[in-house]
Write a protein that holds these residues in place. Structure first.
Motif: not given
Lengths: 390, 390
Positions: A196-197, A199-200, A203, A222, A228, A231-236, A238, B50, B204, B207-208
């Motif tokens: 998540a960090d 992708m933060a 983004a 994604y 994973r 797979t292709c459409h998981i955001r991220w 934990e 997803a 950000a 997401a965090r």
């Protein structure tokens, strides 16, 4: 007080050119009014990028009016006046009573407009039936009983498939933002860091943009990491990033609705032989596909250049190799796949999407956004075509 | 290799409880199979988050099967196996040949399944007609000629309107993330800063996450600044923040699909009298609305408490005061508006959305996400109800 017009991203002449192309198609289909509900088509024809399309709204194009009329929820009308190129009296806000109402919705306002002001009831009316629910489609048929309803679901999409140079410039800027996002990911993907960090930060980069040009929206992102990568459409997830992890990243930059997308694969630590082999095969396949791109070649030709090349290394890909890209990411027109005989023309733009999900727990991604030029192709995304090893 | 099951956000018993509620409703409607295409409904019934719903996919619930069957694009099947609570043989991937194909799509695979394996052709089949295009709806009717097709567009949405305590806990976490986003905006909104840079930092933060719990997705974000405060769905502009500007911010936190939303208004420099007056009126209206919330009160009661209160200060609001909220933001069920006689029940959750777009160039926003308790209400979002003056 009236809202002022905002800065216009494209000149009025550009929108009139686009509308004239639509009106030519309307003539061919013998329709006098075209009802456009697709948010991407509305952006194309007016410059409107506010996100109000989760309730019914429609642009009505009449063959004998220079400017279209935009009918949308009343509280969104100021955004339409502010953003679009049209005169303010071409924006009509419909009553809030049509929101969350089980009996009527915004399409009733559109039909009212057609009946009361456009005189469309006795003529040909183009409707995007493919985007309408059964109930909304019924509304057009029963409340315009004398009109000849023609399905025009993808009529505008096929027109916007060939970009103007102004649009290409916007997609170049979007591609630079996507590249900046890949670079940011390369900087922050480290063992022990939460997904998540990462992708933060990515983004944030996509919003900040690059070269002084901000991102104007955030497209889908994604981040599919081990286990994973199939797979292709998981955001991220934990999870935190681990030594030995592989990460498949798909992101995009956005400028005023225009999207350029990119995929890159990351390896935390030395890549496995399998990963190295598919990367090498896919880069060769990518180059083969790109070298096939030129006006007159077909989408099928491009896809087959890729398929034939990776076969030599013992790989195959089940899914298509990409699709037309532009406003709001994918366009519902041509696919880069075997048998799609759409002929390439200058300023068509594609996401050459070579994501290859080989096993349930193993996949690899690589992509570029490109445009067709007069002689070949210009790759808009510029990130190194490397397996990004951390 | 098979993909492993991911960490499960909810226990199996929670999903079975949700499915049992749906099966009870299916019994009432005398249907034996329910085809669920709504992405939010699928998340609710399986845990799948997803983002593959841009192509057809459906969950098939059979009255005599404990687990549903999820039919989706083959390349998305590993994500479904990984994320959902079901056994892996309950996930069926359909061929890539159905993607970008003008003649057939994923719904053909769903109908094939019904015909071949479920024997639904002679029974009652529930379909979400409101989410289907004319063409897809026709497919169900013509390819299941002996089935009795029942429209179940919002059947699952009405069931998921009442959350379990586990879901409420998720929404509390999402609300804390939304609050952290508001706090971040308060820290970074400064004269001379680009709007895009503010939203980069806010995105950000979302997401965090906060309190060690990451955001699991980014929901829509809106930053409507002077002269755009009369609009509500503009992402942000290319402008910089100026002395004297007002900013209407709408953001949300997301945890595993669950969304809690919040709106706050910012003033860079001393607020105008008008802004101060509407803020004071709306805070009183908000408090009046919240004090009306309890089991047995209606949505209409809550809205009217707000309307009557702000009228005393000379204001009115044309639009509804909010809507049910949960998975993927708004739920298509009850609205907090005059005349909506839906009775509140414990663990219903709403976005009390008091955005008030008064003139084309002037609006104000304030909102909270709340749940109905046994005795009153719990406000999940905790940001100070202040006009955020920079």
């Amino acid at each position: 007080m009236p809202v002022i017009k905002g800065p216009q991203v494209f000149p009025r002449a550009e929108f009139l050119r686009r509308l004239n192309a639509v009106k030519l198609e309307m003539g061919r289909l013998e329709i006098d009014a075209l009802i456009v509900g697709s948010s991407a088509d509305i952006t194309y024809l007016t410059g409107y990028t506010a996100k109000s399309g989760y309730v019914p709204q429609a642009l009505v194009i009449s063959s004998n009016d220079e400017e279209p009329t935009f009918i949308l929820r009343r509280q969104d009308a100021p955004a339409a006046i502010h953003q679009t190129f049209m005169d303010r009296d071409k924006v009509i806000g419909y009553s809030e009573a049509l929101i969350g109402n089980p009996d009527k919705d915004g399409y009733d306002a559109v039909v009212d407009f057609l009946n009361e002001r456009d005189g469309a009831n006795k003529r040909g009316v183009g409707v995007q039936l493919g985007y309408l629910s059964v109930r909304s489609a019924e509304k057009f048929k029963t409340r315009l009983p004398s009109a000849r309803i023609v399905d025009c679901t993808h009529s505008v999409a096929w027109i916007r498939m060939i970009k103007s140079d102004l649009e290409i410039s916007m997609m170049r800027d979007a591609a630079a933002i996507a590249d900046a996002g890949v670079q940011k990911a390369f900087e922050v993907i480290r063992p022990g860091v939460r997904e998540a960090d990462v992708m933060a930060d990515v983004a944030a980069q996509l919003a900040r943009g690059t070269n002084g040009k901000a991102g104007t929206d955030l497209a889908s992102m994604y981040f599919c990491s081990s286990p994973r990568t199939g797979t292709c459409h998981i955001r991220w997830s934990e999870d935190v990033i681990r030594d030995g992890s592989q990460i498949n990243l798909e992101i995009a930059g956005v400028r005023h609705g225009y999207v350029s997308a990119i995929m890159r694969t990351f390896s935390v630590g030395a890549p496995s032989d399998r990963l190295r082999r598919i990367h090498d095969a896919e880069v060769l396949g990518l180059e083969a596909a790109l070298s096939t791109v030129k006006p007159g070649a077909t989408c099928s030709d491009v896809a087959n250049a890729f398929y034939r090349t990776i076969e030599k290394s013992g790989f195959q890909k089940d899914s298509r190799c990409g699709y037309a890209i532009g406003i709001d990411w994918s366009e519902p027109t041509a696919s880069l796949k075997d048998g799609d005989m759409t002929k390439l023309k200058p300023n068509m733009t594609f996401h050459l999407m070579l994501g290859n999900w080989i096993e349930e727990d193993f996949g690899y991604v690589l992509s570029e956004t490109f445009r067709v030029t007069e002689a070949g192709c210009e790759v808009l995304t510029k990130s190194p075509r490397q397996l990004c090893v951390i």
